[in-house]
Enzyme design. Structure first.
Site, PDB file in Angstrom:
ATOM      1  N   PHE A 128       0.832  -1.203   0.000  1.00 22.76           N
ATOM      2  CA  PHE A 128       0.000   0.000   0.000  1.00 22.76           C
ATOM      3  C   PHE A 128       0.870   1.258   0.000  1.00 22.76           C
ATOM      4  O   PHE A 128       1.782   1.379   0.802  1.00 22.76           O
ATOM      5  CB  PHE A 128      -0.902  -0.027   1.236  1.00 22.76           C
ATOM      6  CG  PHE A 128      -1.896   1.084   1.320  1.00 22.76           C
ATOM      7  CD1 PHE A 128      -2.926   1.186   0.408  1.00 22.76           C
ATOM      8  CD2 PHE A 128      -1.812   2.018   2.341  1.00 22.76           C
ATOM      9  CE1 PHE A 128      -3.875   2.202   0.501  1.00 22.76           C
ATOM     10  CE2 PHE A 128      -2.750   3.041   2.452  1.00 22.76           C
ATOM     11  CZ  PHE A 128      -3.782   3.132   1.528  1.00 22.76           C
ATOM     12  N   SER A 171       2.877  -6.894   1.851  1.00 25.39           N
ATOM     13  CA  SER A 171       1.749  -6.234   2.496  1.00 25.39           C
ATOM     14  C   SER A 171       0.470  -6.443   1.677  1.00 25.39           C
ATOM     15  O   SER A 171       0.065  -7.569   1.454  1.00 25.39           O
ATOM     16  CB  SER A 171       2.066  -4.759   2.719  1.00 25.39           C
ATOM     17  OG  SER A 171       1.115  -4.141   3.543  1.00 25.39           O
ATOM     18  N   MET A 172      -0.162  -5.379   1.191  1.00 28.33           N
ATOM     19  CA  MET A 172      -1.332  -5.571   0.332  1.00 28.33           C
ATOM     20  C   MET A 172      -0.954  -6.304  -0.951  1.00 28.33           C
ATOM     21  O   MET A 172      -1.788  -6.994  -1.535  1.00 28.33           O
ATOM     22  CB  MET A 172      -1.991  -4.237   0.013  1.00 28.33           C
ATOM     23  CG  MET A 172      -2.827  -3.668   1.141  1.00 28.33           C
ATOM     24  SD  MET A 172      -3.870  -2.316   0.541  1.00 28.33           S
ATOM     25  CE  MET A 172      -4.723  -1.849   2.056  1.00 28.33           C
ATOM     26  N   TRP A 194      -1.126  -8.613   3.964  1.00 24.16           N
ATOM     27  CA  TRP A 194      -2.291  -7.959   4.556  1.00 24.16           C
ATOM     28  C   TRP A 194      -3.482  -8.202   3.649  1.00 24.16           C
ATOM     29  O   TRP A 194      -3.419  -7.999   2.437  1.00 24.16           O
ATOM     30  CB  TRP A 194      -2.038  -6.465   4.700  1.00 24.16           C
ATOM     31  CG  TRP A 194      -3.082  -5.689   5.480  1.00 24.16           C
ATOM     32  CD1 TRP A 194      -2.995  -5.273   6.772  1.00 24.16           C
ATOM     33  CD2 TRP A 194      -4.363  -5.212   4.999  1.00 24.16           C
ATOM     34  NE1 TRP A 194      -4.121  -4.581   7.145  1.00 24.16           N
ATOM     35  CE2 TRP A 194      -4.990  -4.521   6.084  1.00 24.16           C
ATOM     36  CE3 TRP A 194      -5.036  -5.304   3.790  1.00 24.16           C
ATOM     37  CZ2 TRP A 194      -6.244  -3.933   5.965  1.00 24.16           C
ATOM     38  CZ3 TRP A 194      -6.299  -4.730   3.667  1.00 24.16           C
ATOM     39  CH2 TRP A 194      -6.894  -4.042   4.760  1.00 24.16           C
ATOM     40  N   ASP A 240       5.449  -7.293  13.534  1.00 20.95           N
ATOM     41  CA  ASP A 240       4.646  -6.565  12.545  1.00 20.95           C
ATOM     42  C   ASP A 240       3.432  -5.940  13.243  1.00 20.95           C
ATOM     43  O   ASP A 240       2.551  -6.659  13.728  1.00 20.95           O
ATOM     44  CB  ASP A 240       4.197  -7.522  11.449  1.00 20.95           C
ATOM     45  CG  ASP A 240       3.606  -6.812  10.243  1.00 20.95           C
ATOM     46  OD1 ASP A 240       3.141  -5.674  10.384  1.00 20.95           O
ATOM     47  OD2 ASP A 240       3.627  -7.418   9.155  1.00 20.95           O
ATOM     48  N   HIS A 275       7.133  -4.975   9.786  1.00 20.46           N
ATOM     49  CA  HIS A 275       6.343  -5.098   8.562  1.00 20.46           C
ATOM     50  C   HIS A 275       7.163  -4.790   7.315  1.00 20.46           C
ATOM     51  O   HIS A 275       6.909  -5.344   6.245  1.00 20.46           O
ATOM     52  CB  HIS A 275       5.138  -4.153   8.643  1.00 20.46           C
ATOM     53  CG  HIS A 275       4.188  -4.262   7.494  1.00 20.46           C
ATOM     54  ND1 HIS A 275       3.401  -5.369   7.287  1.00 20.46           N
ATOM     55  CD2 HIS A 275       3.893  -3.386   6.487  1.00 20.46           C
ATOM     56  CE1 HIS A 275       2.658  -5.182   6.204  1.00 20.46           C
ATOM     57  NE2 HIS A 275       2.937  -3.996   5.704  1.00 20.46           N
TER      58      HIS A 275
END
Length: 315
Positions: A117, A185-186, A210, A231, A263
């Protein structure tokens, strides 16, 4: 808790290819023993087992060692090419392709990588270029907008693979039947979405992933989920661990938790991430059983690994 699977559903087609190669070798040796004449293909199949590609048709590079996997770069010299947003034609936001310069060993597997993101593809440059140096063609994308959600990132990863294998300047270097995805992540959540919607993928490596969806029981792609102990953005208790637990063991899966990491661990050069991501991609995209030794038995906890679980793939 470790679980073990000796007949993973996703690995069967690749094992069939190995069995075919073994049968060819057996036939070639039999002909040699009876004075038969071998065609060129059979002569190649009967090559000494010490050759680089003696174990399987997709093995690339030298016999792997800890030193090779933990080095800053792999054994292949690489180059890169830029994909503009215009060339991407709305499928993704542009990309950098990292690829081995050598063509002497044949085609390579392809991997698409998504950033997280608000991040650009530059955040995944260390990971993508290092993966390519071990014998993959890697397309590291920008997303269409930096706020794109995981499901959209998953679609863009698949669009990037389609571009890589069909329209890119290096398409001839890529084996379109041997593809994988990864992301941070995303983007890691996107790799789960991509795997769920395209079961023909050979491997996925979500990095500190995520996603609002927690259950991935439909995934059939061999998946290594890499989480980070500290994280606070995508805590492993509500992201990486539930993702891993929900994937069926028949798909082949692993969970690696980075010790004392945050993270953003995938955004810089990280030996542990690289070592096990490469081993996973090699094992399942290249069907290279030489990498089993790094995955089976499952690695012990250490100064860099706080937890590891896996189905422990076997050839």
């Amino acid at each position: 808790m470790q679980s073990y699977s000796t007949t993973p559903q996703a690995s069967a087609p690749r094992r069939t290819r190995r069995a075919t190669a073994a049968a060819t070798l057996t036939l070639a040796l039999a002909l040699l023993g009876t004075g038969g004449t071998l065609a060129p293909a059979a002569q190649a199949a009967a090559a000494p087992a010490t050759q680089t590609n003696a174990l399987g048709p997709y093995d690339r590079g030298p016999n792997p060692t800890n030193a090779i996997l933990e080095a800053a770069r792999g054994p292949f010299t690489t180059a890169q090419a830029t994909v503009t947003s215009v060339q991407a034609a709305g499928g993704f936001g542009g990309a950098t392709i990292y690829y081995p310069t050598s063509t002497s060993e044949g085609t390579f597997g392809g991997v698409a990588v998504s950033p997280g993101f608000t991040a650009a593809r530059s955040s995944m440059a260390a990971f993508a270029s290092r993966l390519a140096s071990h014998g993959f063609v890697v397309i590291s994308i920008d997303t269409i907008t930096r706020s794109d959600q995981p499901a959209s990132r998953g679609r863009q990863l698949l669009a990037a693979l389609d571009y890589l294998t069909q329209r890119s300047s290096v398409a001839s270097r890529v084996d379109a039947s041997r593809l994988g995805v990864a992301g941070h992540s995303m983007g890691g959540g996107g790799s789960l979405s991509a795997s769920s919607s395209r079961p023909s993928l050979q491997a996925a490596v979500p990095l500190t992933p995520w996603h609002t969806t927690k259950s991935w029981t439909g995934i059939r792609v061999p998946t290594m989920v890499i989480g980070a102990e500290n994280d606070s953005v995508a805590p492993v208790s509500s992201h990486a661990k539930p993702f891993y637990n929900s994937i069926p063991a028949s798909a082949e899966k692993a969970y690696l938790e980075l010790n004392n990491a945050s993270h953003t661990a995938p955004n810089s050069s990280n030996t542990t991430i690289a070592k096990y991501s490469v081993a996973w991609m090699k094992r399942f995209i290249d069907d290279d059983v030489r990498y089993d030794q790094f995955l089976c038995p499952v690695p012990s906890t250490s100064t860099t690994i706080s937890a590891y679980q896996g189905t422990c793939p076997h050839s």
